[in-house]
Enzyme design. Structure first.
Site, PDB file in Angstrom:
ATOM      1  N   ASN A 210      -0.796  -3.521  16.079  1.00  0.00           N
ATOM      2  CA  ASN A 210      -0.220  -2.680  16.327  1.00  0.00           C
ATOM      3  C   ASN A 210      -0.184  -1.196  16.206  1.00  0.00           C
ATOM      4  OD1 ASN A 210       0.905  -1.623  13.735  1.00  0.00           O
ATOM      5  ND2 ASN A 210       1.158  -3.545  12.531  1.00  0.00           N
ATOM      6  N   ASP A 279       2.054 -10.334  10.588  1.00  0.00           N
ATOM      7  CA  ASP A 279       3.073 -10.518   9.470  1.00  0.00           C
ATOM      8  C   ASP A 279       2.392 -12.289   9.392  1.00  0.00           C
ATOM      9  OD1 ASP A 279       4.867  -9.419   8.520  1.00  0.00           O
ATOM     10  OD2 ASP A 279       6.118  -9.300  10.528  1.00  0.00           O
ATOM     11  N   LYS A 289     -16.936 -14.723  21.874  1.00  0.00           N
ATOM     12  CA  LYS A 289     -15.627 -14.696  22.949  1.00  0.00           C
ATOM     13  C   LYS A 289     -14.925 -15.880  23.651  1.00  0.00           C
ATOM     14  CE  LYS A 289     -14.671 -11.183  26.133  1.00  0.00           C
ATOM     15  NZ  LYS A 289     -15.713 -10.674  27.144  1.00  0.00           N
ATOM     16  N   PRO A 305       0.060 -12.912   3.590  1.00  0.00           N
ATOM     17  CA  PRO A 305       0.424 -12.859   2.058  1.00  0.00           C
ATOM     18  C   PRO A 305       1.698 -11.349   2.182  1.00  0.00           C
ATOM     19  CG  PRO A 305      -1.866 -11.639   2.208  1.00  0.00           C
ATOM     20  CD  PRO A 305      -1.031 -12.356   3.625  1.00  0.00           C
ATOM     21  N   ASP A 306       2.651 -11.551   1.600  1.00  0.00           N
ATOM     22  CA  ASP A 306       3.854  -9.612   1.738  1.00  0.00           C
ATOM     23  C   ASP A 306       3.313  -9.234   1.260  1.00  0.00           C
ATOM     24  OD1 ASP A 306       4.972  -8.251   0.717  1.00  0.00           O
ATOM     25  OD2 ASP A 306       6.644  -9.588   2.540  1.00  0.00           O
ATOM     26  N   ILE A 307       1.914  -7.715   0.741  1.00  0.00           N
ATOM     27  CA  ILE A 307       1.360  -7.392  -0.130  1.00  0.00           C
ATOM     28  C   ILE A 307       2.574  -6.745  -0.725  1.00  0.00           C
ATOM     29  CG2 ILE A 307      -0.565  -5.306  -0.642  1.00  0.00           C
ATOM     30  CD1 ILE A 307      -1.743  -5.664   1.823  1.00  0.00           C
ATOM     31  N   PHE A 323       8.200   0.704   3.391  1.00  0.00           N
ATOM     32  CA  PHE A 323       8.832   1.448   4.481  1.00  0.00           C
ATOM     33  C   PHE A 323       9.483  -0.110   4.979  1.00  0.00           C
ATOM     34  CE2 PHE A 323       7.839   5.285   5.772  1.00  0.00           C
ATOM     35  CZ  PHE A 323       7.723   6.186   4.592  1.00  0.00           C
ATOM     36  N   LYS A 341      11.913  -8.008  -1.257  1.00  0.00           N
ATOM     37  CA  LYS A 341      10.973  -8.169  -2.309  1.00  0.00           C
ATOM     38  C   LYS A 341      10.868  -7.124  -3.636  1.00  0.00           C
ATOM     39  CE  LYS A 341       9.579  -7.080   2.759  1.00  0.00           C
ATOM     40  NZ  LYS A 341       8.104  -6.800   3.364  1.00  0.00           N
TER      41      LYS A 341
HETATM   42  O1  C5P Z   1       8.989  -7.060   5.779  1.00  0.00           O
HETATM   43  P1  C5P Z   1       8.840  -5.846   6.929  1.00  0.00           P
HETATM   44  O2  C5P Z   1       7.302  -6.052   7.000  1.00  0.00           O
HETATM   45  O3  C5P Z   1       9.517  -5.380   7.617  1.00  0.00           O
HETATM   46  O4  C5P Z   1       8.077  -5.051   5.786  1.00  0.00           O
HETATM   47  C1  C5P Z   1       8.192  -3.369   5.252  1.00  0.00           C
HETATM   48  C2  C5P Z   1       6.635  -3.166   4.724  1.00  0.00           C
HETATM   49  O5  C5P Z   1       6.753  -4.065   3.483  1.00  0.00           O
HETATM   50  C3  C5P Z   1       6.220  -2.368   4.595  1.00  0.00           C
HETATM   51  O6  C5P Z   1       6.205  -1.227   3.035  1.00  0.00           O
HETATM   52  C4  C5P Z   1       4.901  -3.102   4.426  1.00  0.00           C
HETATM   53  O7  C5P Z   1       3.916  -2.129   3.992  1.00  0.00           O
HETATM   54  C5  C5P Z   1       4.718  -4.321   3.597  1.00  0.00           C
HETATM   55  N1  C5P Z   1       4.285  -5.413   3.575  1.00  0.00           N
HETATM   56  C6  C5P Z   1       3.793  -5.114   3.130  1.00  0.00           C
HETATM   57  N2  C5P Z   1       2.342  -6.833   3.119  1.00  0.00           N
HETATM   58  C7  C5P Z   1       3.254  -7.848   4.338  1.00  0.00           C
HETATM   59  C8  C5P Z   1       4.632  -7.506   5.662  1.00  0.00           C
HETATM   60  C9  C5P Z   1       5.168  -5.717   4.889  1.00  0.00           C
HETATM   61  O8  C5P Z   1       2.967  -5.269   2.145  1.00  0.00           O
HETATM   62  N3  C5P Z   1       2.479  -8.650   4.534  1.00  0.00           N
END
Ligand code: C5P
Length: 411
Positions: A210, A279, A289, A305-307, A323, A341
Protein backbone atom coordinates in the site's frame (compact mmCIF):
# COMPACT_ATOMS: atom_id res chain seq x y z
CA UNK A 1 21.26 15.28 24.78
CA UNK A 2 18.64 16.76 22.43
CA UNK A 3 19.28 16.96 18.73
CA UNK A 4 18.61 19.71 16.20
CA UNK A 5 18.81 17.43 13.17
CA UNK A 6 15.93 18.30 10.81
CA UNK A 7 14.39 20.69 13.35
CA UNK A 8 12.81 23.91 12.07
CA UNK A 9 13.88 26.78 14.27
CA UNK A 10 12.31 30.20 14.00
CA UNK A 11 14.82 32.71 15.35
CA UNK A 12 13.42 36.06 16.48
CA UNK A 13 15.97 38.86 16.67
CA UNK A 14 15.04 41.99 18.62
CA UNK A 15 16.83 45.33 18.93
CA UNK A 16 19.75 45.12 21.32
CA UNK A 17 23.50 45.44 20.80
CA UNK A 18 23.86 41.64 21.23
CA UNK A 19 21.96 41.25 17.93
CA UNK A 20 25.37 41.19 16.23
CA UNK A 21 25.81 37.67 17.70
CA UNK A 22 22.67 36.41 15.91
CA UNK A 23 24.59 35.69 12.71
CA UNK A 24 26.89 33.31 14.60
CA UNK A 25 23.87 31.78 16.35
CA UNK A 26 22.21 31.01 13.00
CA UNK A 27 25.42 29.36 11.85
CA UNK A 28 25.65 27.21 15.02
CA UNK A 29 22.01 26.12 14.75
CA UNK A 30 22.49 25.15 11.10
CA UNK A 31 25.73 23.30 11.85
CA UNK A 32 23.79 21.26 14.42
CA UNK A 33 21.35 20.21 11.67
CA UNK A 34 18.51 22.74 12.02
CA UNK A 35 16.72 24.68 9.29
CA UNK A 36 16.53 28.31 10.43
CA UNK A 37 14.16 31.12 9.44
CA UNK A 38 14.82 34.56 10.88
CA UNK A 39 12.25 37.16 11.94
CA UNK A 40 13.60 40.62 12.79
CA UNK A 41 11.89 43.47 14.61
CA UNK A 42 12.38 46.98 13.22
CA UNK A 43 14.75 47.83 16.07
CA UNK A 44 16.91 44.78 15.32
CA UNK A 45 17.70 46.17 11.88
CA UNK A 46 19.47 49.10 13.58
CA UNK A 47 22.05 46.62 14.93
CA UNK A 48 22.47 43.98 12.20
CA UNK A 49 21.39 43.94 8.57
CA UNK A 50 18.69 41.85 7.05
CA UNK A 51 21.16 40.88 4.32
CA UNK A 52 23.60 39.34 6.82
CA UNK A 53 20.93 37.14 8.38
CA UNK A 54 19.54 36.21 4.97
CA UNK A 55 23.03 35.14 3.86
CA UNK A 56 23.75 32.98 6.92
CA UNK A 57 20.27 31.41 7.13
CA UNK A 58 19.91 30.85 3.39
CA UNK A 59 16.36 32.29 3.40
CA UNK A 60 14.88 35.76 3.09
CA UNK A 61 14.35 37.37 6.49
CA UNK A 62 10.73 37.89 7.60
CA UNK A 63 10.06 41.43 8.78
CA UNK A 64 6.52 42.65 8.33
CA UNK A 65 3.09 41.56 9.44
CA UNK A 66 0.52 41.50 6.64
CA UNK A 67 3.04 42.41 3.92
CA UNK A 68 1.18 41.24 0.76
CA UNK A 69 4.30 39.79 -0.84
CA UNK A 70 5.45 37.93 2.28
CA UNK A 71 1.94 36.69 3.04
CA UNK A 72 1.69 35.29 -0.49
CA UNK A 73 4.87 33.26 0.18
CA UNK A 74 4.65 32.06 3.77
CA UNK A 75 1.92 33.81 5.77
CA UNK A 76 2.42 34.62 9.46
CA UNK A 77 0.13 31.72 10.38
CA UNK A 78 2.00 29.29 8.13
CA UNK A 79 5.28 30.48 9.62
CA UNK A 80 3.94 29.92 13.15
CA UNK A 81 2.84 26.43 12.13
CA UNK A 82 6.13 25.73 10.34
CA UNK A 83 8.28 26.20 13.46
CA UNK A 84 9.25 23.21 15.60
CA UNK A 85 10.48 25.76 18.17
CA UNK A 86 10.80 29.54 18.52
CA UNK A 87 13.92 31.10 19.99
CA UNK A 88 14.10 34.86 20.54
CA UNK A 89 17.76 35.89 20.91
CA UNK A 90 18.53 38.51 21.91
CA UNK A 91 15.25 39.30 23.69
CA UNK A 92 15.10 42.92 24.90
CA UNK A 93 13.29 44.07 28.05
CA UNK A 94 10.69 45.68 25.79
CA UNK A 95 10.09 42.44 23.87
CA UNK A 96 9.69 40.43 27.10
CA UNK A 97 7.08 42.96 28.27
CA UNK A 98 5.23 42.74 24.95
CA UNK A 99 5.32 38.93 25.06
CA UNK A 100 3.82 38.96 28.56
CA UNK A 101 1.01 41.23 27.34
CA UNK A 102 0.27 39.00 24.36
CA UNK A 103 0.64 41.86 21.86
CA UNK A 104 0.06 41.24 18.18
CA UNK A 105 1.39 44.51 16.81
CA UNK A 106 4.40 43.21 14.90
CA UNK A 107 5.30 40.00 13.12
CA UNK A 108 7.42 38.42 15.87
CA UNK A 109 4.96 39.10 18.71
CA UNK A 110 2.10 37.77 16.55
CA UNK A 111 4.01 34.60 15.70
CA UNK A 112 4.58 33.97 19.40
CA UNK A 113 0.82 34.22 19.92
CA UNK A 114 -0.04 32.06 16.93
CA UNK A 115 2.23 29.10 17.66
CA UNK A 116 1.87 26.05 19.86
CA UNK A 117 5.58 25.22 19.45
CA UNK A 118 7.92 25.28 22.45
CA UNK A 119 9.41 28.71 22.98
CA UNK A 120 12.58 30.11 24.53
CA UNK A 121 13.89 33.62 25.05
CA UNK A 122 17.50 34.66 25.64
CA UNK A 123 17.33 38.01 27.44
CA UNK A 124 20.06 40.58 26.81
CA UNK A 125 20.02 44.04 28.36
CA UNK A 126 21.72 46.41 30.76
CA UNK A 127 22.15 44.84 34.23
CA UNK A 128 19.92 47.44 35.91
CA UNK A 129 17.13 46.86 33.40
CA UNK A 130 17.43 43.12 34.02
CA UNK A 131 17.26 43.56 37.80
CA UNK A 132 14.24 45.90 37.60
CA UNK A 133 11.17 44.36 39.29
CA UNK A 134 9.12 44.93 36.12
CA UNK A 135 11.52 42.77 34.06
CA UNK A 136 11.80 40.17 36.82
CA UNK A 137 8.01 39.91 37.05
CA UNK A 138 7.75 39.56 33.29
CA UNK A 139 10.35 36.79 33.28
CA UNK A 140 8.51 34.98 36.11
CA UNK A 141 5.25 35.16 34.27
CA UNK A 142 6.81 33.83 31.05
CA UNK A 143 8.48 31.00 32.96
CA UNK A 144 5.13 30.20 34.53
CA UNK A 145 3.63 29.98 31.03
CA UNK A 146 6.23 27.40 30.01
CA UNK A 147 8.58 29.73 28.11
CA UNK A 148 12.20 28.70 28.71
CA UNK A 149 14.54 31.48 29.79
CA UNK A 150 18.10 31.00 28.48
CA UNK A 151 20.49 33.04 30.61
CA UNK A 152 21.33 35.82 30.81
CA UNK A 153 25.05 35.53 31.50
CA UNK A 154 27.04 37.82 33.80
CA UNK A 155 30.04 39.99 33.01
CA UNK A 156 31.07 43.23 31.41
CA UNK A 157 28.46 44.89 29.25
CA UNK A 158 28.60 47.03 26.10
CA UNK A 159 27.47 50.05 28.17
CA UNK A 160 30.44 49.67 30.57
CA UNK A 161 28.44 48.13 33.46
CA UNK A 162 29.27 44.77 34.98
CA UNK A 163 26.51 42.33 36.01
CA UNK A 164 23.75 40.04 34.72
CA UNK A 165 22.25 40.77 31.30
CA UNK A 166 24.73 39.43 28.74
CA UNK A 167 23.43 37.26 25.91
CA UNK A 168 24.65 33.68 26.33
CA UNK A 169 27.24 32.59 23.80
CA UNK A 170 25.83 31.22 20.50
CA UNK A 171 27.25 27.70 21.06
CA UNK A 172 25.53 27.45 24.44
CA UNK A 173 22.27 28.82 23.01
CA UNK A 174 22.32 26.21 20.24
CA UNK A 175 22.83 23.46 22.83
CA UNK A 176 19.99 24.76 25.02
CA UNK A 177 17.72 24.97 21.97
CA UNK A 178 18.36 21.29 21.24
CA UNK A 179 17.32 20.62 24.85
CA UNK A 180 13.85 22.08 24.11
CA UNK A 181 13.05 18.83 22.32
CA UNK A 182 14.18 16.71 25.26
CA UNK A 183 10.88 16.68 27.14
CA UNK A 184 11.30 13.72 29.50
CA UNK A 185 7.56 12.91 29.31
CA UNK A 186 8.36 9.23 28.68
CA UNK A 187 11.44 8.85 30.86
CA UNK A 188 11.93 5.20 31.85
CA UNK A 189 9.14 3.95 29.53
CA UNK A 190 9.75 1.36 26.78
CA UNK A 191 7.76 2.10 23.63
CA UNK A 192 7.18 -0.03 20.55
CA UNK A 193 6.11 1.61 17.29
CA UNK A 194 5.15 -0.21 14.09
CA UNK A 195 5.51 1.78 10.87
CA UNK A 196 5.27 1.66 7.09
CA UNK A 197 3.44 -0.76 4.81
CA UNK A 198 3.82 -4.52 4.68
CA UNK A 199 4.70 -6.49 1.55
CA UNK A 200 2.76 -9.68 0.90
CA UNK A 201 4.64 -11.67 -1.71
CA UNK A 202 2.79 -13.20 -4.68
CA UNK A 203 5.93 -14.51 -6.36
CA UNK A 204 9.67 -13.66 -6.03
CA UNK A 205 9.22 -10.24 -7.71
CA UNK A 206 5.59 -9.23 -7.12
CA UNK A 207 3.57 -8.50 -4.06
CA UNK A 208 0.61 -6.72 -2.45
CA UNK A 209 1.38 -3.51 -0.59
CA UNK A 210 0.00 0.00 0.00
CA UNK A 211 0.99 3.68 -0.17
CA UNK A 212 2.17 4.10 3.44
CA UNK A 213 5.50 6.00 3.46
CA UNK A 214 6.35 5.28 7.10
CA UNK A 215 6.88 9.03 7.76
CA UNK A 216 4.30 9.29 10.56
CA UNK A 217 5.55 6.16 12.36
CA UNK A 218 9.18 7.27 12.10
CA UNK A 219 8.28 10.76 13.38
CA UNK A 220 6.44 9.19 16.33
CA UNK A 221 9.40 6.92 17.14
CA UNK A 222 11.71 9.97 17.06
CA UNK A 223 9.37 12.02 19.26
CA UNK A 224 9.09 9.15 21.78
CA UNK A 225 12.91 8.92 21.95
CA UNK A 226 13.09 12.69 22.50
CA UNK A 227 10.54 12.19 25.28
CA UNK A 228 13.11 9.97 27.03
CA UNK A 229 11.67 6.57 26.08
CA UNK A 230 13.59 3.50 24.98
CA UNK A 231 12.07 2.91 21.54
CA UNK A 232 11.79 -0.21 19.40
CA UNK A 233 10.62 0.53 15.85
CA UNK A 234 9.28 -2.41 13.84
CA UNK A 235 9.36 -1.16 10.28
CA UNK A 236 7.91 -2.47 7.04
CA UNK A 237 9.80 -1.72 3.79
CA UNK A 238 10.28 2.09 3.51
CA UNK A 239 12.95 4.36 2.08
CA UNK A 240 13.59 6.33 5.28
CA UNK A 241 16.77 6.51 7.38
CA UNK A 242 16.38 4.75 10.75
CA UNK A 243 16.02 7.42 13.47
CA UNK A 244 18.86 8.06 15.94
CA UNK A 245 18.63 6.44 19.38
CA UNK A 246 15.92 4.02 18.20
CA UNK A 247 16.31 0.26 17.83
CA UNK A 248 14.92 -0.38 14.34
CA UNK A 249 13.85 -3.90 13.31
CA UNK A 250 13.15 -4.23 9.57
CA UNK A 251 10.40 -6.64 8.52
CA UNK A 252 8.61 -7.42 5.25
CA UNK A 253 5.24 -9.14 5.66
CA UNK A 254 2.42 -8.80 8.21
CA UNK A 255 3.36 -12.20 9.64
CA UNK A 256 7.01 -11.05 10.03
CA UNK A 257 5.73 -7.92 11.79
CA UNK A 258 3.48 -10.00 14.08
CA UNK A 259 6.43 -12.26 14.99
CA UNK A 260 8.83 -9.34 15.58
CA UNK A 261 6.26 -7.58 17.80
CA UNK A 262 5.43 -10.64 19.93
CA UNK A 263 9.11 -11.64 20.29
CA UNK A 264 9.65 -8.38 22.23
CA UNK A 265 6.25 -7.55 23.69
CA UNK A 266 7.19 -8.57 27.26
CA UNK A 267 9.55 -5.56 27.42
CA UNK A 268 6.95 -3.02 26.29
CA UNK A 269 4.96 -0.48 28.38
CA UNK A 270 3.38 1.39 25.47
CA UNK A 271 2.50 0.08 21.99
CA UNK A 272 1.73 2.43 19.09
CA UNK A 273 0.56 0.67 15.92
CA UNK A 274 1.09 3.08 13.05
CA UNK A 275 1.87 0.51 10.34
CA UNK A 276 -0.57 0.06 7.46
CA UNK A 277 -0.69 -3.72 7.79
CA UNK A 278 -2.09 -5.64 4.83
CA UNK A 279 -5.37 -7.27 5.83
CA UNK A 280 -4.84 -10.23 3.45
CA UNK A 281 -1.95 -12.20 1.97
CA UNK A 282 -1.83 -14.70 -0.91
CA UNK A 283 -2.57 -18.25 0.31
CA UNK A 284 0.69 -19.39 -1.24
CA UNK A 285 3.76 -17.72 -2.71
CA UNK A 286 4.74 -18.95 -6.18
CA UNK A 287 8.36 -20.17 -6.09
CA UNK A 288 9.02 -18.76 -9.61
CA UNK A 289 7.91 -15.60 -11.41
CA UNK A 290 4.34 -16.14 -12.66
CA UNK A 291 3.99 -16.17 -16.46
CA UNK A 292 1.18 -14.31 -18.26
CA UNK A 293 -0.24 -17.29 -20.10
CA UNK A 294 -3.98 -17.07 -19.24
CA UNK A 295 -6.27 -14.06 -19.99
CA UNK A 296 -7.32 -13.84 -16.37
CA UNK A 297 -6.12 -15.24 -13.08
CA UNK A 298 -7.47 -15.55 -9.55
CA UNK A 299 -5.41 -14.79 -6.51
CA UNK A 300 -6.69 -16.52 -3.40
CA UNK A 301 -6.12 -14.50 -0.24
CA UNK A 302 -6.22 -15.35 3.44
CA UNK A 303 -6.65 -12.97 6.42
CA UNK A 304 -3.55 -11.73 8.21
CA UNK A 305 -3.52 -11.64 12.01
CA UNK A 306 -4.55 -8.30 13.53
CA UNK A 307 -1.34 -7.37 15.35
CA UNK A 308 -2.77 -4.47 17.35
CA UNK A 309 -5.80 -6.45 18.57
CA UNK A 310 -3.52 -9.38 19.49
CA UNK A 311 -1.35 -7.07 21.63
CA UNK A 312 -4.38 -5.48 23.32
CA UNK A 313 -5.78 -8.94 24.13
CA UNK A 314 -2.67 -10.04 26.07
CA UNK A 315 -3.30 -10.65 29.80
CA UNK A 316 -0.79 -7.96 30.78
CA UNK A 317 -1.23 -5.76 27.72
CA UNK A 318 0.77 -2.56 27.36
CA UNK A 319 -1.08 0.75 26.86
CA UNK A 320 -2.25 0.38 23.25
CA UNK A 321 -2.64 3.09 20.62
CA UNK A 322 -3.93 2.42 17.10
CA UNK A 323 -4.41 4.43 13.94
CA UNK A 324 -7.48 4.61 11.74
CA UNK A 325 -7.16 5.92 8.21
CA UNK A 326 -10.67 6.60 6.98
CA UNK A 327 -12.27 8.27 3.98
CA UNK A 328 -15.43 9.41 5.85
CA UNK A 329 -17.27 9.33 9.23
CA UNK A 330 -13.99 9.72 11.08
CA UNK A 331 -15.17 9.79 14.68
CA UNK A 332 -17.72 7.00 14.33
CA UNK A 333 -15.18 4.72 12.65
CA UNK A 334 -12.60 5.56 15.34
CA UNK A 335 -15.04 4.75 18.18
CA UNK A 336 -15.89 1.49 16.52
CA UNK A 337 -12.19 0.59 16.25
CA UNK A 338 -11.58 1.54 19.90
CA UNK A 339 -14.16 -1.01 21.06
CA UNK A 340 -13.65 -3.68 18.37
CA UNK A 341 -9.91 -3.93 19.13
CA UNK A 342 -10.26 -3.15 22.88
CA UNK A 343 -7.47 -0.54 22.71
CA UNK A 344 -6.83 2.60 24.79
CA UNK A 345 -6.66 5.30 22.12
CA UNK A 346 -7.35 5.70 18.40
CA UNK A 347 -5.65 8.35 16.24
CA UNK A 348 -7.89 8.89 13.26
CA UNK A 349 -7.06 10.72 10.06
CA UNK A 350 -8.89 11.33 6.83
CA UNK A 351 -7.19 9.86 3.76
CA UNK A 352 -7.96 10.23 0.08
CA UNK A 353 -8.53 14.01 0.30
CA UNK A 354 -6.30 16.91 -0.74
CA UNK A 355 -4.23 17.17 2.42
CA UNK A 356 -2.40 14.97 4.91
CA UNK A 357 -2.39 11.19 5.13
CA UNK A 358 -0.29 8.73 3.15
CA UNK A 359 2.99 10.07 1.78
CA UNK A 360 2.29 13.72 2.69
CA UNK A 361 4.56 15.75 4.97
CA UNK A 362 1.62 17.20 6.92
CA UNK A 363 -1.30 15.62 8.66
CA UNK A 364 -4.10 16.31 11.14
CA UNK A 365 -5.47 13.87 13.69
CA UNK A 366 -8.59 13.26 15.73
CA UNK A 367 -7.71 11.46 18.98
CA UNK A 368 -10.51 9.34 20.33
CA UNK A 369 -10.67 7.47 23.64
CA UNK A 370 -13.35 6.57 26.21
CA UNK A 371 -13.15 10.02 27.79
CA UNK A 372 -13.73 12.08 24.64
CA UNK A 373 -12.04 13.48 21.56
CA UNK A 374 -9.13 15.88 20.97
CA UNK A 375 -8.19 17.46 17.67
CA UNK A 376 -4.57 17.97 16.63
CA UNK A 377 -4.70 20.55 13.79
CA UNK A 378 -2.85 20.32 10.47
CA UNK A 379 0.92 20.44 11.06
CA UNK A 380 4.18 18.95 9.82
CA UNK A 381 4.29 15.26 10.77
CA UNK A 382 7.33 15.85 13.04
CA UNK A 383 5.46 18.52 15.02
CA UNK A 384 2.24 16.49 15.06
CA UNK A 385 4.18 13.48 16.34
CA UNK A 386 5.56 15.53 19.25
CA UNK A 387 2.09 16.80 20.19
CA UNK A 388 0.76 13.27 19.91
CA UNK A 389 3.49 11.86 22.17
CA UNK A 390 2.57 14.53 24.74
CA UNK A 391 -1.08 13.53 24.61
CA UNK A 392 -0.30 9.80 24.75
CA UNK A 393 2.10 10.27 27.69
CA UNK A 394 -0.59 12.07 29.71
CA UNK A 395 -3.10 9.29 29.03
CA UNK A 396 -0.50 6.59 29.70
CA UNK A 397 0.55 8.04 33.07
CA UNK A 398 -3.09 8.69 34.07
CA UNK A 399 -4.02 5.04 33.39
CA UNK A 400 -1.00 3.77 35.32
CA UNK A 401 -1.90 6.00 38.28
CA UNK A 402 -5.49 4.67 38.26
CA UNK A 403 -4.25 1.08 38.10
CA UNK A 404 -1.77 1.69 40.93
CA UNK A 405 -4.57 3.17 43.06
CA UNK A 406 -6.84 0.20 42.34
CA UNK A 407 -4.03 -2.23 43.19
CA UNK A 408 -3.36 -0.37 46.45
CA UNK A 409 -7.08 -0.58 47.36
CA UNK A 410 -7.18 -4.33 46.70
CA UNK A 411 -4.20 -4.93 48.99
O1 C5P B 1 -8.58 -2.34 11.12
P1 C5P B 1 -7.65 -1.32 10.57
O2 C5P B 1 -6.64 -1.87 9.61
O3 C5P B 1 -8.34 -0.10 9.99
O4 C5P B 1 -6.87 -0.78 11.87
C1 C5P B 1 -5.77 0.05 11.79
C2 C5P B 1 -4.94 -0.12 13.02
O5 C5P B 1 -4.75 -1.50 13.32
C3 C5P B 1 -3.55 0.45 12.85
O6 C5P B 1 -3.10 0.89 14.11
C4 C5P B 1 -2.75 -0.75 12.36
O7 C5P B 1 -1.37 -0.63 12.66
C5 C5P B 1 -3.40 -1.89 13.12
N1 C5P B 1 -3.45 -3.20 12.39
C6 C5P B 1 -2.69 -4.25 12.84
N2 C5P B 1 -2.75 -5.45 12.19
C7 C5P B 1 -3.55 -5.64 11.12
C8 C5P B 1 -4.33 -4.57 10.65
C9 C5P B 1 -4.24 -3.35 11.30
O8 C5P B 1 -1.95 -4.11 13.81
N3 C5P B 1 -3.58 -6.81 10.50
Amino acid sequence: MGSLVNKRILLGVTGGIAAYKSADLVRRLREAGAEVRVVMTDAATEFITELTLQAVSGYPVHRHLLDPEAEAGMSHIELARWADAILVAPATADFLARLVQGRGDDLLATLCLATSAPMAVAPAMNQQMWRHPATQQNVDSLRHRGVQIFGPGEGSQACGDVGPGRLLEPAELAQLTAGLFQTGVLDGVTVMVTAGPTWEAIDPVRGLTNKSSGKMGYAIATAAAEGGARVILISGPVSLTPPDRVETVPVVSAQDMFDAVHARIDQIDLYIGVAAVADYRPVSVAPHKLKKTADSMNLELVRNPDILASVAALPSAPFTVGFAAETNDLEMAARHKLEAKRIDLVCANLVGGDEGGFGADENRLLLVDREGTTELPLAAKSRLARDLIHHISRKFHAKNRTQDTRRAHRR
